[in-house]
Design a protein around this motif. Sequence first.
Motif, short mmCIF file in Angstrom:
data_model
loop_
_atom_site.label_atom_id
_atom_site.label_comp_id
_atom_site.label_asym_id
_atom_site.label_seq_id
_atom_site.Cartn_x
_atom_site.Cartn_y
_atom_site.Cartn_z
N MET A 25 10.39 2.74 1.53
CA MET A 25 11.50 3.38 0.99
C MET A 25 12.21 4.20 1.85
O MET A 25 13.62 4.29 1.70
N GLY A 26 11.60 4.81 2.79
CA GLY A 26 12.20 5.54 3.85
C GLY A 26 13.32 4.65 4.68
O GLY A 26 14.64 5.04 4.86
N LEU A 27 13.03 3.45 4.90
CA LEU A 27 13.60 2.42 5.64
C LEU A 27 15.03 2.03 4.77
O LEU A 27 16.02 2.09 5.37
N HIS A 76 9.26 -0.06 -11.79
CA HIS A 76 8.64 0.48 -12.89
C HIS A 76 7.90 1.90 -12.45
O HIS A 76 7.24 2.53 -13.29
N ASP A 77 8.39 2.42 -11.13
CA ASP A 77 7.70 3.42 -10.84
C ASP A 77 8.42 4.62 -10.68
O ASP A 77 9.51 4.79 -9.89
N ALA A 108 8.15 7.46 -9.67
CA ALA A 108 8.19 8.66 -8.54
C ALA A 108 9.25 7.97 -7.51
O ALA A 108 9.50 8.69 -6.78
N ILE A 109 9.01 6.46 -7.32
CA ILE A 109 10.00 5.87 -6.49
C ILE A 109 11.33 6.14 -6.96
O ILE A 109 12.42 6.53 -5.93
N ASP A 136 0.82 -1.16 -0.09
CA ASP A 136 -0.03 0.10 0.07
C ASP A 136 0.69 1.26 -0.01
O ASP A 136 2.01 1.32 0.46
N LEU A 137 0.11 2.32 -0.55
CA LEU A 137 1.06 3.68 -0.58
C LEU A 137 1.74 4.08 0.73
O LEU A 137 2.72 4.46 0.56
N THR A 138 0.99 4.03 1.81
CA THR A 138 1.73 4.52 2.86
C THR A 138 2.83 3.45 3.30
O THR A 138 3.84 4.32 3.92
N ILE A 139 2.41 2.57 3.27
CA ILE A 139 3.48 1.34 3.56
C ILE A 139 4.81 1.45 2.75
O ILE A 139 5.84 1.52 3.00
N GLN A 140 4.56 1.76 1.46
CA GLN A 140 5.43 1.99 0.50
C GLN A 140 6.58 3.26 0.98
O GLN A 140 7.60 2.85 0.70
N ALA A 141 5.99 4.19 1.37
CA ALA A 141 6.64 5.37 1.52
C ALA A 141 7.51 5.00 2.93
O ALA A 141 8.68 5.42 3.03
N GLU A 142 7.06 4.21 3.91
CA GLU A 142 7.93 3.78 4.98
C GLU A 142 8.97 2.88 4.48
O GLU A 142 10.03 2.96 4.92
#
Lengths: 312, 332
Positions: B196-198, B215-216, B218-219, B188-194
Amino acid sequence: MSVNGHENLIEVRNLKKSFRLGRKSLLVAVDDVSLSIKKGETYALVGESGSGKTTLGRLMLGIYPADSGEVLVGGSNVCVSGKKERLEFTRKAQMIFQDSYASMNPRMNVGDIVAEGIDIHGIHCGQERTGRINELLGLVGMGGEFKVRFPHELSGGQRQRVGIARALAVEPEFIVCDEPISSLDVSVQAQIINLLIDLQKKKGLTYLFISHDITMARHVSDSMGVMYMGRILETGVSSDVCRRPLHPYTRALLSAAMLSGTETGFEAQAGKGRGAGCRFAGRCGCAKAECLLTAPELREIEKGHYAACHIL
Amino acid sequence: MERLLEVRNLKVTYHTRAGDVQAVRGADFHLDRGETLAVVGESGCGKTAVAKAVMRLIEKPRGEIEETSMIFFEGRNVLEMDKKEIRKLRGGEIGMIFQDPMTSLNPTMRIGDQIAESLMLHCGMKRKPAFSRACELLKQVRINDWELMAKRYPHEFSGGMRQRAMIAMAAAGGPRIIIADEPTTALDLTIQAEIMGLLRELKKNTGTSMMLITHDLAIAAGSADRVHIMYAGRIVEKAETKELFGNPAHPYTEALLNSAPGPGSESKSRLATMAGSPPDLIGTIRGCAFAKRCGSCMPICLEKNPGMVKLGAGHEAACWKLIGDTAGGEAP
């Protein structure tokens, strides 16, 4: 949210649905949701997996019976109709699925898949039916030569086009698009989105667009609702919701989407906050004592822009 | 900067019933110490095949790396390593995070034991200290109740937690490079952000290099120092992240950037699209692979494949349009 037969094609009132998981536990998938969609407009339902958006979409088509509450499509109730009315209803409302492969019979060719609705309702037959299939495939940007192909011979984007052609076959007014682009590549996503937008303009369709991608949802929709654990936390005109998000969860979603990878300041504690309080309290950075005790109701914070949060 | 990984003329072929799929058709790139390189492309463009080739995970008879390819890790040729060296490389010197943690974790083993296994193998630790180190690693990837969770099985973890455990496992051997293949796609989007932060934090604390396959865009924009764009088995554009997003040179990169709605885009406006879909990778492709979908296709594009053209510091792209622009420069 006024009840106006001419204005709102879809009315959802206090809809509830729960599923039994084993003997004791109950999963409340959709909890007291109300919304309305105007004719010819798109309502985007945004949320993460497990938030209940697909369940809500299916309830709106009467695929699942609701526990309580009602869904009105064009003034008639979806849930209580009999077999004949049910058949009549399926001419008005159709669905496009996320997994186009799983939603098609692998033994049927594209022509028969597209014509399934036509056959069931006995709309056309013979020459007329073939012509209609060609017309529908043309409408979604595919040639008539695809008629004899089978789903496994198509690419993901082509399959999704077939899914759209199938939904259009019975000339519905309302289409539920359940994550229609999430399994596609970026360049193909844009093709499908353009197709959906074009078709809406051409045929005056009303969409419920279910997506986890808030930027894409904003792009295609007029209004949107942000769902979390079965509830709509924020709803309003899409550009308002995205430009001035009110609810902390919407803000988190947006910041995660826009600047992918920035810290949102949330520890994932899925499953918590299932008690009496706000669903989001366990992950919320600004939760107060009140948030843990009572669940906030949707309130109109700005004109036409609702949010369910105690801190606002 | 010290060069950790150097890949030259990488060609990967998969043998399938339908024919030989040439998944990677000559990729050159390098990775320096401490940097993050993002390899971006659509599904089937060969980005995962590149990652697998670096780990020597492509094996006969299913596929092979062509003999003319060269992969150097710290000066040693990966393609000539023996079994023992390869064992040290995989999970030790190079850690890997896969897209689907559920299929890459052993479902019959407790999470803590799986991480400890890696420590025992690569760091020569005994079982007990390895397990307590595993707990520490779980704490570092911010899993709550880490000591309790170490004794749980993968199916008891949520998707985000599984990916955290995978990161802990990849970091366990003290790798020089971490290859993350679509690490957040299933999340999920919010988990994605976590997550990537990690990964960024892990990189900062340990100084490892990272190859991020996604493929993203933005990432890639949020995490990478440099970005390579892949299309149909070839790298078509290389640039530093800012340069790529601010000044894309290849028509494919441009089209990719335009196909996502921006924050200011008008509602219900048409998105820029590429017609058609990527070419079939079975057999040879005549000319530029993107020519048929390209808006500025020229006759030569259908005849010959363009070479990489230097456009500036670290910015290269493979397009005939640019070769024309740079004063009659020739394709190498």
